[in-house]
Structure formats: C-alpha cells, structure tokens
Design a protein around this motif. Structure first.
Motif, PDB file in Angstrom:
ATOM      1  N   ASP A 317       0.835  -1.164  -0.182  1.00  0.00           N
ATOM      2  CA  ASP A 317       0.006  -0.001   0.046  1.00  0.00           C
ATOM      3  C   ASP A 317       0.850   1.220   0.011  1.00  0.00           C
ATOM      4  O   ASP A 317       0.330   2.283  -0.219  1.00  0.00           O
ATOM      5  CB  ASP A 317      -1.145  -0.071   1.303  1.00  0.00           C
ATOM      6  N   GLY A 320       1.822   3.953  -3.111  1.00  0.00           N
ATOM      7  CA  GLY A 320       1.321   5.430  -3.620  1.00  0.00           C
ATOM      8  C   GLY A 320       1.649   6.552  -2.778  1.00  0.00           C
ATOM      9  O   GLY A 320       2.101   7.471  -3.340  1.00  0.00           O
ATOM     10  N   SER A 321       1.888   6.185  -1.459  1.00  0.00           N
ATOM     11  CA  SER A 321       1.983   7.290  -0.472  1.00  0.00           C
ATOM     12  C   SER A 321       3.401   7.243  -0.332  1.00  0.00           C
ATOM     13  O   SER A 321       3.947   8.467   0.334  1.00  0.00           O
ATOM     14  CB  SER A 321       1.294   7.213   0.848  1.00  0.00           C
ATOM     15  N   LYS A 322       4.352   6.504  -0.439  1.00  0.00           N
ATOM     16  CA  LYS A 322       5.856   6.776  -0.416  1.00  0.00           C
ATOM     17  C   LYS A 322       6.044   6.670   1.039  1.00  0.00           C
ATOM     18  O   LYS A 322       7.281   7.105   1.569  1.00  0.00           O
ATOM     19  CB  LYS A 322       6.400   7.921  -1.163  1.00  0.00           C
TER      20      LYS A 322
END
Length: 694
Positions: A317, A320-322
């Motif tokens: 997950d 996307g947010s790094k």
C-alpha cells in the motif's frame, strides 16, 4: 629456540566459548520458559546445542594447528595437540552420549504423563528399550563384519561404535542437507517478491486456520473428558481423586462457551471407562499436554501469519503514498522492533526497495555456495584438487602441505555452519511424528529434546564430511582425523562409503529443485495445491487457497473471528488494543471487491449469475468436460428441412410409447427429445432445462 606461546589463541577460544554459551542461552530463552522449565530439560538441551557449536569452532582451530610448523606460531588461532585431543574427547563422547542415551530417555520421560518420577522413568525405559533393541539388531551385521576384519579387540569395538554412528548420521545429514541447499536460496528468491510473498502467506492461512480449529476442538474434547471424570465421586476414580482434580485445575474450561461444552459432555463422544486405571490417566495427561502445545503452536503460527500479512500489505500500500507509518510497538516485539530511527519515507525505501534486492543478493550468494558444496561432494571421489571449498580454505600452499590462516579458518567455519544450517532447516520443514514444532516461549519439552538431539546427531558427520573436501596432506595430520577419522576408514567398506555415498546428494537436490515431492503426491492422490503451480498461476483462479486465506485474514483483522475469544488473542495486539502497534488494514483490489459485492466488472461484460454458475468449469474431469461439449454440439444441432419432413405422416405405435396421434407431426420436435434423452445421457446429460455447459 623458544617455543611459541598459545596464550592469545587460548584467550580467543575461551571468549568464543562464552559467546557460544550466551547464544545458546538466548535460543533457550526464545523457545522455552526458563523459569518454569525443569533443570533436567534445560541442562541437557544446553549441552546438546553448545557442544555441536563448539565443534564448528574446533574444526578450523584443528586445521590451523596441524598445518603450522612446530617451531613457529600459526597464522591463525591454534592450540596445543594435547588440548585439542582432550577437547575432541569431551565434545565427541558427550555428544555421543546425549544423542543415543540421555536425550532419548529424557524425551520420553518428559512425555510420559505419569505423576511420580518412577512411573515416568519406567515408561521411558520401556519405550527406549524397543528403540535401542532395533538399533542393536541393525548393528549385528556390522559387528560381525568388524570382528572378522579387525579381530575381537577393544579397538575394533570402539571402531564399530564410531563407524556405525557416523554412517547413520551421514545418511540423514546428506539427505537433509541436499534439500536445504536448494530450499534456502529458493525461499530468499521467492520472498524478494512482495506480492508473491503476500499470496503465499494467504495460501498458508487457510491450512493453518483449519489446523488451529482442529487443535482447539481436540483440546476441548479432552477437557470435556476431564470434566466428566471429575464428576465421579465413587468407585475406582476415588483412588485417583488428587490426580483428577489436578487435571481439572489445569484444564481451564472455556466459560464463554458453556453451551458448546455442555453439548459435548452430553454427546456420546465423551467416553470415560467405568474402571479408572493409572495407565488411562497417564495416557489422558499425555494427550492433554500434547493438545495444549499443539493449540499453542497453531495459535502462534496464525499470529505470525496475521503479522506478516499486515506488514506485507502495508508495504504494498505504500507504493502510492511513499510512506510507511507504524504505531506503538507490541509488548511481545523484539528489542530491535521496539526502537526505530527510520522516518516513514526511509522506512518505505528500506522495505520496498532495499530488502527485496538484499534478499536477491543473498539468494545468489547462497546459490553459489550450494553449488560449491554439491560440486565438491560429486568431484571429491575423482580428484580432491577439483574441490572449490579446498581452494577457499587453504590459502598458503607452501610445499606439499598447505597452511591455513585466520581467513581460512573463518571461511571453514562459515562452510560448516552453512552445511549444518541447510540440514537443520530441512528438519523444521519435514512433517515429523507427534506434530513436533518449535514454538516461541511455549515449546513442548519432548519437542525441544528431539530437535536438540537432531542437532547433536548431525554436526559430527557434517564436520568430518567437510574435512573430506580438503586434500589428504592437510587432513591426515589433524587431531580430529587421528581421533575419529581413522576408525571410520579402518575398513575398506567404511572408506568407500565415506567417499561414494555423499554423491547421492544429487537425489534430494534434484527432488527439491524440480518439485518431485509435489508431483509424487499429486500422482498418488495426496497432493493439494503445489507451490510451483501457484507460482505459474499468477491470477490464482482455480486454486481457491490464497483467496480463502485472504478472506480469513481480513475477517480476523476486522474482529469477526470464528474462534470467538480464543481467536481474538492474535488480533488484540493489532486492532487498537492498548500498548499495541497499529497495523494497517488489508485492502482488497477493486476487481475483487466488485466480485465480492456482486457488481459487474468494468473490463468485461456482466454475466447472469445463473449462467455464470452453469458455465463455471469447476471440479470437472476430462470425461465430464468432453461429455458436456458433445452434448452441447448435439443439442444445438439444427437438422435441415428435408430431414424434418421425413417424419411427417408416420405415427409411432403404442408399443413404442406413442399414442398413435400426436407423435408423428414434427420430426423436429422428436429429434431433440431423442438426443436429449438417449444420446446425450451417455455423456452426463439428462437435464431438459435448456442450459448449455461449456
């Protein structure tokens, strides 16, 4: 000339032994509750693990000590010959006694089930008498051969004992090591893929969850027997009142499920004999003890599956947010897990990029190491100079005898350690009797004894097998060879066995490399979902295992466990309990969420549920699928008009099932009936609902 001093080497050896002892204590603390475990278990297990570890250290020291000049100090760690001989005698004979006598007796003693020590000891002696009788019977032929070859001297008896123990240990060690040399690199390569690792964890979840439910149910059935037994106040049960009350106090019947317990107590499955004997109570105590540890084992495995799945899903997950956020550490976390200096972004880089590539690097490294060991095993009967291991260990080839320095000693210890690790890793994967397993802080005493016995049994054969990789000019002067090797090679049969049998390492290597175990299981009908098939089927359609495991994990993390309060013990530390680290929730892909909710997918046209159920090729073998295709072809065949008009005016007689009036007015109506009732019935037909099976 003054003789060189070995004070520095002796100090290093003492410090190394202290480090080994500390590591063994940490291992014992990880798998056993040291405060409650009796000393007759911890002390033998400590020596059974510490002595083999010291042998891994002792072999390189022996190589450097034997290859040095008498009037000059060695370039590595060396010890005097007398110290080495005493060290080998203590290490070997203590390991031999632990392997063949002490640990087997204590293993059965811990699993006896009797209350008094005398009953436990007699049970253990009876069980080991059968085992030792089989071993002595198998060694009669070897005894006759040695007496004919060497004579009836004391040295021949000593040679017989050492040779037979070595041959038995080498057979087991070569097989297990061959499996581990392939399994260790393969596991690293597979775990380098984050999505593949998550799918394998989800695939194991369904099997572990099922075994966990069976273990809990088995324990409840046994506790129900104890509850029924405790209600008896008269008869033969009165003589064992204290024993029965002790079992009832240790049972901890689940108060949250009284109806389930009452139903099981009233069911005919709870069978208690009319006459209660000491043997029955010992057997019941033994089964209760095993059931408790089996339940703890699968609860621990389920806990680790939940933790691994949530961590792996969090890594996926974070693409996307790094960022990877973590909360407060769990009370059961390790020291390294409680403290972190990484920021959310650096943690993302470390887990998403660095760790997978690090696994690939170690996978390549251990693959090369496995190839070197296999190559050395195969080529040593031809020529020892072809051995790659010999080149890496002997660095100073001065004259006919090579010298081994400190770097060669470190490399030699690394080779022996990897060989032992490959064999011991295979032991944990093999399905052994009685369901033995290592559980964190809750390992059964009998299981701990058994695993310690395997460690002690495999180390000496693998250590001497490592010496055969080196040239004879280096090995023949070692104290280990003069103490142990000369008895193994005292006869021609022992020499040929020591040289040729390790070549059979190719059998477990090829079996593991090409997954012959799974193929054999599938042929005999015992194979389930094979890992290699899961790797080839990336979509997962048709297997059902990882999808079911994913649903079980998601339901467990959401607090909807089917195990009630027992199942919530693994999730309380993750779902917001005080003092627990917040774990990310599992996310379902959009396509899977749409399928779960019954919504049509945007990438393909929607299909009617009834038609989807009728067209799904589930659980069809070859003949059923062939019959469905033939039936579809026959049922959808449209006959030409000239063929349909042939039946006009022809009436079916009454003796053929017709009424003489209505059967002759349409050959087109009769033909599908014939094909549907007669011909298609041969291929699994017979349904006249008009549905089509593809």
């Amino acid at each position: 000339m003054k003789a060189p001093s070995a004070i520095g080497s002796e100090a290093f050896s003492v410090i190394a032994l202290l480090v080994i002892s500390l590591a063994v204590l940490l291992i014992l603390r990880h798998y056993l509750p040291l405060r409650t475990t009796p000393a007759y278990l911890t002390v033998p297990i400590f020596f059974a693990l510490g002595l083999p570890a010291s042998i891994i250290l002792l072999v390189p020291i022996d190589l450097a000590s034997s290859s040095r000049d008498e009037n000059a100090s060695s370039r590595g760690i060396w010890l005097p010959d007398r110290v080495l001989l005493v060290s080998w005698r203590i290490s070997y004979w203590l390991t031999f006694g632990l392997t063949w006598f002490i640990l087997p007796i204590l293993e059965e003693y811990a699993d006896a089930g009797y209350r008094d020590p005398k009953g436990r000891l007699m049970y253990s002696l009876r069980a080991n008498a059968q085992y030792q009788g089989l071993m002595l019977g198998a060694g009669l032929l070897g005894m006759i051969y040695f007496f004919i070859t060497l004579g009836g001297e004391l040295a021949s008896v000593k040679s017989l004992v050492m040779s037979l123990a070595y041959c038995w240990g080498l057979v087991l060690a070569i097989y297990l090591m061959g499996h581990g040399l392939v399994a260790i690199p393969r596991r690293l390569f597979r775990n380098s893929s984050i999505s593949g690792r998550l799918k394998r964890v989800q695939g194991d979840a369904a099997k572990v969850h099922e075994k966990m439910e069976e273990a809990i149910q088995n324990l409840e059935d046994l506790e129900a027997q104890v509850a029924e037994l405790s209600q008896r106040k008269t008869g033969s049960a009165k003589e064992f009142r204290d024993w029965i009350e002790e079992l009832a106090d240790e049972s901890h019947l689940p108060e949250s499920r009284p109806r389930t317990l009452t139903r099981r107590m009233s069911s005919p499955e709870v069978n208690v004999p009319n006459v209660i004997t000491e043997r029955y109570l010992a057997d019941l105590s033994r089964r209760l003890d095993r059931a408790r540890h089996t339940r703890a084992r699968y609860l621990d495995e389920w806990d680790r599956i939940l933790q691994t799945s949530t961590d792996t899903q969090a890594i996926l997950d974070s693409a996307g947010s790094k960022r990877i956020e973590i909360g407060e550490a769990s009370p059961n976390a390790s020291i390294f897990g409680r403290f972190t200096i990484l920021t959310p972004y650096t943690r993302y880089l470390y887990k998403y990029y660095f760790t997978p590539y690090l696994r690939i690097f170690f996978g390549c490294f251990f693959s090369v190491a496995s190839f070197c060991i296999i190559w050395s095993e195969v080529t040593k009967p031809i020529n020892q100079y072809f051995s790659i291991i010999s080149v890496t260990v002997v660095h100073h080839a001065e004259g006919e005898r090579g010298r081994i320095g400190f770097a060669g000693q470190v490399i030699a210890a690394g080779w022996i350690l990897y060989m032992c690790a490959a064999a011991l890793t295979s032991i944990t994967e093999v399905k052994v009797w009685r369901g033995r397993a290592l559980v964190r802080r809750n390992t059964h005493g009998e299981s701990a004894m058994w695993y310690a016995m395997q460690v002690a049994k495999l180390t000496v054969p693998l250590s001497f097998n490592f010496l055969t990789f080196l040239s004879d000019s280096v090995v023949i002067d070692t104290t280990f060879f003069n103490f142990f090797g000369q008895y193994v090679k005292s006869t021609s049969l022992g020499t040929w066995f020591d040289w040729l049998f390790p070549m059979f390492i190719l059998v477990p290597v090829c079996a593991t490399l090409f997954n012959l175990y799974g193929k054999v299981k599938s042929c005999v009908g015992y194979g389930g979902v094979i890992d290699d098939e899961d790797e080839e089927n990336e979509s997962g359609y048709g297997t059902g295992s990882w999808r079911e495991g994913r649903d079980l994990i998601e339901r467990e993390l959401q607090g909807a466990s089917s195990l009630g309060r027992l199942g919530q013990t693994a999730t309380d530390r993750r779902s917001g309990a005080p003092g627990s680290r917040a774990a990310p929730t599992l996310s379902v892909p959009p396509a899977e969420r749409q399928r779960a909710l019954g919504l049509p997918s945007a990438s393909r046209p929607s299909v009617d549920p009834q038609q989807r159920a009728s067209t799904a090729p589930e659980d069809e073998n070859f003949f059923e699928a062939f019959g469905h295709r033939v039936r579809n072809t026959v049922d959808t065949f449209e006959s030409p008009k000239w063929f349909q008009n042939i039946g006009d005016g022809i009436k079916r007689p009454k003796w053929m099932g017709g009424d003489g009036d209505g059967d002759g007015d349409g050959g087109s109506n009769a033909e599908p009936s014939r094909s549907g009732s007669d011909f298609s019935r041969w291929f699994g037909g017979g349904r006249q609902d008009g549905r089509v099976r593809l």
